[in-house]
Scaffold this motif. Structure first.
Motif, mmCIF file in Angstrom:
data_model
loop_
_atom_site.group_PDB
_atom_site.id
_atom_site.type_symbol
_atom_site.label_atom_id
_atom_site.label_comp_id
_atom_site.label_asym_id
_atom_site.label_seq_id
_atom_site.Cartn_x
_atom_site.Cartn_y
_atom_site.Cartn_z
ATOM 1 N N SER A 177 96.187 -14.272 80.280
ATOM 2 C CA SER A 177 95.485 -14.432 81.551
ATOM 3 C C SER A 177 93.996 -14.544 81.256
ATOM 4 O O SER A 177 93.432 -13.687 80.575
ATOM 5 N N ILE A 178 93.371 -15.612 81.740
ATOM 6 C CA ILE A 178 91.938 -15.825 81.543
ATOM 7 C C ILE A 178 91.303 -16.014 82.912
ATOM 8 O O ILE A 178 91.750 -16.848 83.701
ATOM 9 N N LEU A 179 90.268 -15.233 83.191
ATOM 10 C CA LEU A 179 89.592 -15.297 84.480
ATOM 11 C C LEU A 179 88.133 -15.695 84.302
ATOM 12 O O LEU A 179 87.517 -15.415 83.269
ATOM 13 N N LEU A 180 87.592 -16.327 85.344
ATOM 14 C CA LEU A 180 86.173 -16.652 85.424
ATOM 15 C C LEU A 180 85.574 -15.948 86.630
ATOM 16 O O LEU A 180 86.185 -15.913 87.705
ATOM 17 N N ALA A 181 84.386 -15.382 86.471
ATOM 18 C CA ALA A 181 83.610 -14.889 87.609
ATOM 19 C C ALA A 181 82.713 -16.017 88.089
ATOM 20 O O ALA A 181 82.055 -16.682 87.278
ATOM 21 N N VAL A 182 82.695 -16.241 89.396
ATOM 22 C CA VAL A 182 81.964 -17.368 89.971
ATOM 23 C C VAL A 182 80.804 -16.840 90.816
ATOM 24 O O VAL A 182 80.999 -16.001 91.700
ATOM 25 N N VAL A 183 79.603 -17.335 90.531
ATOM 26 C CA VAL A 183 78.401 -16.952 91.269
ATOM 27 C C VAL A 183 77.759 -18.223 91.821
ATOM 28 O O VAL A 183 77.454 -19.143 91.056
ATOM 29 N N ALA A 184 77.582 -18.270 93.129
ATOM 30 C CA ALA A 184 76.990 -19.447 93.787
ATOM 31 C C ALA A 184 77.719 -20.722 93.392
ATOM 32 O O ALA A 184 77.107 -21.771 93.162
ATOM 33 N N GLY A 185 79.040 -20.612 93.280
ATOM 34 C CA GLY A 185 79.865 -21.769 92.982
ATOM 35 C C GLY A 185 79.972 -22.139 91.523
ATOM 36 O O GLY A 185 80.687 -23.085 91.179
ATOM 37 N N GLY A 235 83.938 -6.530 86.853
ATOM 38 C CA GLY A 235 84.809 -6.950 87.942
ATOM 39 C C GLY A 235 86.032 -7.695 87.447
ATOM 40 O O GLY A 235 87.150 -7.498 87.953
ATOM 41 N N LEU A 236 85.856 -8.547 86.438
ATOM 42 C CA LEU A 236 86.993 -9.272 85.870
ATOM 43 C C LEU A 236 87.971 -8.315 85.192
ATOM 44 O O LEU A 236 89.191 -8.493 85.273
ATOM 45 N N ILE A 237 87.436 -7.306 84.515
ATOM 46 C CA ILE A 237 88.305 -6.310 83.877
ATOM 47 C C ILE A 237 89.161 -5.608 84.927
ATOM 48 O O ILE A 237 90.369 -5.407 84.741
ATOM 49 N N LYS A 238 88.565 -5.237 86.048
ATOM 50 C CA LYS A 238 89.335 -4.599 87.119
ATOM 51 C C LYS A 238 90.448 -5.519 87.613
ATOM 52 O O LYS A 238 91.584 -5.076 87.851
ATOM 53 N N ALA A 239 90.135 -6.800 87.781
ATOM 54 C CA ALA A 239 91.149 -7.749 88.246
ATOM 55 C C ALA A 239 92.295 -7.859 87.248
ATOM 56 O O ALA A 239 93.473 -7.919 87.638
ATOM 57 N N LEU A 240 91.982 -7.875 85.961
ATOM 58 C CA LEU A 240 93.024 -7.965 84.939
ATOM 59 C C LEU A 240 93.845 -6.679 84.872
ATOM 60 O O LEU A 240 95.058 -6.720 84.628
ATOM 61 N N MET A 241 93.208 -5.544 85.092
ATOM 62 C CA MET A 241 93.944 -4.277 85.133
ATOM 63 C C MET A 241 94.947 -4.271 86.280
ATOM 64 O O MET A 241 96.050 -3.729 86.160
ATOM 65 N N ASN A 242 94.581 -4.891 87.408
ATOM 66 C CA ASN A 242 95.483 -4.944 88.559
ATOM 67 C C ASN A 242 96.730 -5.778 88.284
ATOM 68 O O ASN A 242 97.764 -5.587 88.931
ATOM 69 N N GLU A 243 96.649 -6.717 87.341
ATOM 70 C CA GLU A 243 97.782 -7.607 87.088
ATOM 71 C C GLU A 243 98.968 -6.868 86.471
ATOM 72 O O GLU A 243 100.120 -7.279 86.640
ATOM 73 N N HIS A 244 98.698 -5.804 85.734
ATOM 74 C CA HIS A 244 99.772 -5.027 85.097
ATOM 75 C C HIS A 244 99.496 -3.542 85.345
ATOM 76 O O HIS A 244 99.086 -2.806 84.441
ATOM 77 N N TYR A 287 90.110 -9.214 75.768
ATOM 78 C CA TYR A 287 89.479 -9.963 74.687
ATOM 79 C C TYR A 287 88.416 -10.910 75.238
ATOM 80 O O TYR A 287 88.505 -11.389 76.364
ATOM 81 N N TRP A 288 87.434 -11.191 74.411
ATOM 82 C CA TRP A 288 86.423 -12.220 74.666
ATOM 83 C C TRP A 288 85.808 -12.107 76.063
ATOM 84 O O TRP A 288 85.733 -13.084 76.814
ATOM 85 N N GLY A 289 85.339 -10.913 76.387
ATOM 86 C CA GLY A 289 84.587 -10.727 77.623
ATOM 87 C C GLY A 289 83.134 -11.119 77.402
ATOM 88 O O GLY A 289 82.455 -10.562 76.536
ATOM 89 N N ALA A 290 82.645 -12.092 78.157
ATOM 90 C CA ALA A 290 81.291 -12.604 77.926
ATOM 91 C C ALA A 290 80.676 -13.070 79.237
ATOM 92 O O ALA A 290 81.375 -13.503 80.153
ATOM 93 N N THR A 291 79.343 -13.004 79.286
ATOM 94 C CA THR A 291 78.577 -13.427 80.459
ATOM 95 C C THR A 291 77.430 -14.323 80.007
ATOM 96 O O THR A 291 76.825 -14.083 78.951
#
Length: 268
Positions: free
Chosen positions: A180-188, A222-231, A206-210
């Motif tokens: 599972s790979i997520l992107l955080a979106v700011v102002a589109g 925030g992305l980590i929280k979303a991934l924790m919710n998946e499992h 893995y590979w958490g970067a901003t």
């Protein structure tokens, strides 16, 4: 309660006093998740793997996938490194992670490159975390390339930035439902990314970067929280550098101990 890695004096594989041995049983779960991740990428990239003398490795001959991990406290560092040098293509650099604190890399010619901290979060019944941001799931080649560029900038890896698209995230990695790979979106616009791998028993991060201009906004958190919710019924595991360790502690992760990263700079 004290941590095992802070109490036990360790010795290197040559018998000299060395780093404190990390005996926390949670480390084995981190190793197992990393091995499952390596197997997934090896299948997606069609590349070679190696396991011998207490170390395992993957070599796709491209940035991001020339790495090894200690899977059990090594008995003979010299033999392990000799096997890795034979496995990896001769001139390229590669890294090795030692989550146990038992690997005497300096004696075998490796350079200590970094030290991270290993973390584990055990979920609470019925817990649902609020990511607090706009996110987008990566499900096509375009977003994979965006995530890859964010990782290259966030980890300051010019070799990855210059490599062909797909060097870190090949398109076929999305065929594995454990990824599972997520992107955080700011102002589109995508501004941060984190990947997870669920091996059935744990979720590894893995590979958490901003992007540099978007730091200090809690995007990876925030992305980590979303991934924790998946499992929500299995533990979440992570390895963090100094910049984001406070975030893991804030979320209630338990600290397992240090992990040392060794670099082989190449044979010339």
């Amino acid at each position: 309660m004290s941590e095992p890695w802070k109490d036990e004096p360790g010795r290197t594989s040559h018998g000299r006093r060395g780093p404190l041995l990390n005996t926390d049983p949670g480390v084995s779960a981190i190793v197992d998740n990393a091995l499952a991740l390596n197997a997934s990428f090896a299948a997606a990239l069609g590349c070679r793997t190696h396991e011998d003398h207490g170390v395992a490795a993957i070599d796709a001959e491209c940035p991001g996938h020339r790495r090894a991990i200690v899977v059990a406290p090594c008995l003979d560092t010299a033999e392990a490194v000799a096997g890795l040098r034979s496995f990896f293509s001769p001139k390229g650099a590669w890294v090795l992670e030692d989550p146990f604190g038992s690997f005497d890399g300096e004696s075998a010619g490796l350079v200590r490159a970094d030290t991270t901290v290993l973390f584990r979060y055990d979920p609470r019944p019925g817990e649902v975390l609020d990511p607090g941001l706009t996110l987008r799931r990566v499900d096509d080649r375009t977003d994979l390339e965006i995530a890859e560029r964010i990782v290259a900038e966030g980890f300051e890896q010019p070799e990855l930035a210059a490599a062909p698209p797909g060097s870190l995230y090949p398109r076929t990695i999305l065929d594995d439902s454990a990824v599972s790979i997520l992107l955080a979106v700011v102002a589109g616009e995508p501004a941060a990314t984190v990947m997870s791998y669920h091996d059935g028993r744990s979720t590894g991060l893995y590979w958490g970067a901003t992007l540099h201009t978007m730091r200090r906004r809690g995007l990876c958190g925030g992305l980590i929280k979303a991934l924790m919710n998946e499992h929500p019924h299995t533990p979440t595991l992570g390895s963090s550098g100094a910049m984001s360790q406070s975030r893991f502690r804030e979320f209630g992760y338990r600290e397992l101990g240090p992990s040392t990263w060794w670099l082989w700079p190449g044979d010339g």
